[in-house]
Enzyme design. Structure first.
Site, PDB file in Angstrom:
ATOM      1  N   LYS A  56       2.393 -20.986  27.592  1.00  0.00           N
ATOM      2  CA  LYS A  56       1.754 -20.088  26.634  1.00  0.00           C
ATOM      3  C   LYS A  56       0.607 -20.742  25.880  1.00  0.00           C
ATOM      4  O   LYS A  56      -0.194 -20.047  25.252  1.00  0.00           O
ATOM      5  CB  LYS A  56       2.795 -19.534  25.663  1.00  0.00           C
ATOM      6  CG  LYS A  56       3.790 -18.626  26.362  1.00  0.00           C
ATOM      7  CD  LYS A  56       4.741 -17.959  25.387  1.00  0.00           C
ATOM      8  CE  LYS A  56       5.617 -16.925  26.085  1.00  0.00           C
ATOM      9  NZ  LYS A  56       6.691 -17.559  26.884  1.00  0.00           N
TER      10      LYS A  56
HETATM   11  C1  LIG Z   1       7.332 -16.779  27.950  1.00  0.00           C
HETATM   12  C2  LIG Z   1       8.045 -17.598  28.962  1.00  0.00           C
HETATM   13  C3  LIG Z   1       8.406 -17.085  30.231  1.00  0.00           C
HETATM   14  C4  LIG Z   1       8.172 -15.636  30.623  1.00  0.00           C
HETATM   15  O1  LIG Z   1       6.839 -15.372  30.879  1.00  0.00           O
HETATM   16  P1  LIG Z   1       6.293 -13.855  30.981  1.00  0.00           P
HETATM   17  O2  LIG Z   1       4.838 -13.997  31.161  1.00  0.00           O
HETATM   18  O3  LIG Z   1       6.657 -13.200  29.686  1.00  0.00           O
HETATM   19  O4  LIG Z   1       6.986 -13.223  32.131  1.00  0.00           O
HETATM   20  C5  LIG Z   1       9.001 -17.929  31.154  1.00  0.00           C
HETATM   21  N1  LIG Z   1       9.275 -19.216  30.843  1.00  0.00           N
HETATM   22  C6  LIG Z   1       8.970 -19.749  29.632  1.00  0.00           C
HETATM   23  C7  LIG Z   1       9.320 -21.167  29.360  1.00  0.00           C
HETATM   24  C8  LIG Z   1       8.336 -18.974  28.657  1.00  0.00           C
HETATM   25  O5  LIG Z   1       8.051 -19.517  27.464  1.00  0.00           O
END
Ligand SMILES: *Cc1c(COP(=O)(O)O)cnc(C)c1O
Length: 430
Positions: free
Chosen positions: A107
């Site tokens: 993210k």
């Molecule tokens: C947010 C997150 C996900 C999920 O990703 P999406 O784009 O919402 O499907 C998977 N793994 C981790 C570690 C995350 O922080």
């Protein structure tokens, strides 16, 4: 580039408005009005192109002249200033590691890009934006870090007290400056409900509230970059490519599919979920039936009603049979996840945390249908972010990376809030 609301195609806005609004006033997600393939020469020369140049070519058509070339290049440079290594795990299976950024989860890419776009739009203005976000874990840290010190932006993060890990809590409560952490006595849904209420509150209409979760196009679009980076590394094998994304809100996989629409030769996508199996059920029986989220060990994927799925449907004109040609979705339990974490470690000496392990499971399953293909799964977080479960499952001690050591030594500062009125008072004082 114009963006339309998925609730009303006649309602279009600019890139800037879409970023600042987050969600359209009619509650629809924004979607680009035009998706064009990149030129063939781009793919022919990709292995000789830098990551920064690739990212620029990929995102440019979605922004056009709303951010001048020089500034956009600088934003990209700062966004992807870390590695995206592709690690071979076993024959024909690679892990695309997206956790080498400042908060050690993928993210970081979206949060850093969005914060810098907002900063650019606020550059010569007195205006202030308040970014309001609820987090179940990783979003909070990435947003806090990405927006720290950004001019004209105040960030308010709501998180459920005692329901995020120690590392995650420190990542969002120790920065200070323009970041305020609110500790909510309740669960993630309670945090999310308060955020939604604030967005609908007429009395807060002049506070310029915006969201920084994955529905914001400035968080979604840059997630395309790393699918291109993976292709750049795997192109030399000249085989068909399969990818598996451990999926929660389906932002990551939705970006991968958009990359395919730009011409990226990825043959098949797998959205792998934990017990929150709304999409696997939908693909099996054609009925979209969201359920309240279930708590699992891959908690960043505990989403019962994935918000980005409507964007994927839009890319296939809601034609399920077309969609299934490119896309599969599988669900796995916590037991499956723990078992495969042990297998990957014992057989291949690779440490996968629970989210990446779910991705690996989906990839293994899909590769049975494509024995000639090469697959990569997204490893979305560093194992240290799930230290308790990784250490106890694999019976190992993890080394703590510098980024994490830094936050562990800092003091937590949060404001405990009990109800919506308290949140509202805080927003009004910003
Ligand atoms: C947010 C997150 C996900 C999920 O990703 P999406 O784009 O919402 O499907 C998977 N793994 C981790 C570690 C995350 O922080």
């Amino acid at each position: 580039m114009k963006y339309y609301s998925l609730n009303n195609k006649n309602h279009t806005v600019s890139f800037q408005e879409a970023v600042i609004n987050g969600l359209s006033p009619d509650k629809g997600l924004y979607f680009p009005s035009k998706i064009s393939e990149l030129p063939k020469t781009f793919f022919e020369n990709i292995e000789n192109t830098s990551n920064e140049e690739i990212a620029f070519e990929v995102i440019k058509p979605f922004i056009k002249d709303e951010i001048p070339e020089k500034e956009l290049k600088q934003i990209i440079k700062e966004t992807i200033s870390f590695d995206f290594p592709l690690n071979k795990v076993e024959n024909n299976i690679y892990s695309l590691e997206l956790f080498h950024g400042p908060t050690m989860a993928f993210k970081d890419v979206g949060a850093r890009f969005m914060s810098r776009c907002l900063a650019y739009f606020n550059k010569n203005k007195d205006q202030k934006n308040i970014v309001l976000v609820a987090t179940s874990g990783d979003t909070g840290g990435a947003v806090a870090n990405g927006f720290l010190g950004v001019k004209g932006v105040e960030v308010i993060i709501l998180y459920p007290s005692k329901k995020v890990s120690d590392i995650q809590e420190r990542q969002l409560t120790t920065l200070g400056q323009n970041i305020t952490a609110l500790e909510v006595e309740g669960n993630f849904d309670d945090c999310q409900d308060m955020v939604k209420k604030a967005f609908l509150d007429e009395e807060l209409r002049h506070q310029n509230l915006t969201s920084a979760n994955s529905i914001n196009i400035a968080r979604w679009l840059p997630q395309m970059f790393y699918f291109f980076f993976a292709y750049k590394a795997l192109k030399k094998f000249n085989k068909s490519l399969i990818t598996s994304c451990p999926s929660g809100n389906f932002g990551n996989i939705c970006a991968g599919i958009l990359a395919k629409k730009l011409g990226l030769p990825i043959h098949h996508f797998v959205a792998t979920t934990n017990a929150n199996d709304t999409i696997p059920r939908f693909l099996t029986n054609g009925v979209y039936e969201p359920k309240p989220s279930i708590a699992t060990i891959s908690n960043a994927m505990d989403v019962g009603n994935p918000s980005n799925f409507v964007r994927i449907q839009e890319m296939y004109n809601n034609d399920l049979s077309e969609f299934k040609k490119d896309f599969s979705s599988y669900t796995f339990t916590d037991e499956d996840t723990l078992e495969v974490m042990k297998n990957i470690y014992n057989q291949y000496n690779y440490i996968a945390e629970p989210h990446g392990a779910v991705g690996y499971l989906g990839l293994k399953k899909e590769l049975k249908n494509h024995p000639e293909a090469i697959g990569f799964f997204l490893e979305t977080a560093h194992p240290v972010k799930f230290i308790d479960i990784v250490e106890s499952t694999l019976n190992i001690n993890l080394q703590i990376p510098e980024q994490i050591k830094n936050v562990l030594s800092k003091e937590k500062k949060s404001i405990k809030i009990k109800n919506y009125d308290h949140l509202k008072t805080i927003i009004l004082t910003k």
